[in-house]
Design a protein around this motif. Structure first.
Motif, mmCIF file in Angstrom:
data_model
loop_
_atom_site.group_PDB
_atom_site.id
_atom_site.type_symbol
_atom_site.label_atom_id
_atom_site.label_comp_id
_atom_site.label_asym_id
_atom_site.label_seq_id
_atom_site.Cartn_x
_atom_site.Cartn_y
_atom_site.Cartn_z
ATOM 1 N N ILE A 146 23.415 -24.366 32.385
ATOM 2 C CA ILE A 146 22.272 -24.838 33.175
ATOM 3 C C ILE A 146 22.701 -24.878 34.641
ATOM 4 N N ASN A 147 22.165 -23.965 35.414
ATOM 5 C CA ASN A 147 22.476 -23.907 36.845
ATOM 6 C C ASN A 147 21.194 -24.143 37.629
ATOM 7 N N LYS A 148 21.144 -25.256 38.327
ATOM 8 C CA LYS A 148 19.954 -25.572 39.099
ATOM 9 C C LYS A 148 20.343 -25.787 40.547
ATOM 10 N N LEU A 149 19.485 -25.381 41.427
ATOM 11 C CA LEU A 149 19.694 -25.623 42.856
ATOM 12 C C LEU A 149 18.809 -26.740 43.317
#
Length: 68
Positions: free
Chosen positions: A65-68
């Protein structure tokens, strides 16, 4: 890497009220307000001299899970 004993000592040190208060009082004494970017870079450079170089990892870091 830190040994288990070093980790334990660091955690105990981090929980110390006396140690926290010492850092706060020192911070108030040394706080000169604004610091120049050049002085900040010099500070970081001096910190790097304390620690030995880190080994570069060539493994790919698996993330989900990669969120900015």
């Amino acid at each position: 890497m830190l040994t288990e004993e070093e980790k334990k000592e660091m955690l105990e040190d981090g929980r110390s009220k006396t140690r926290r208060d010492n850092f706060r009082s020192c911070s108030r004494e040394k706080n000169t307000g604004n610091i120049s970017f050049d002085n900040y870079l010099l500070f970081l450079d001096n910190i790097q001299k304390i620690f030995s170089p880190f080994k570069m990892s060539h493994r790919v870091t698996s993330t989900k899970i990669n969120k900015l």
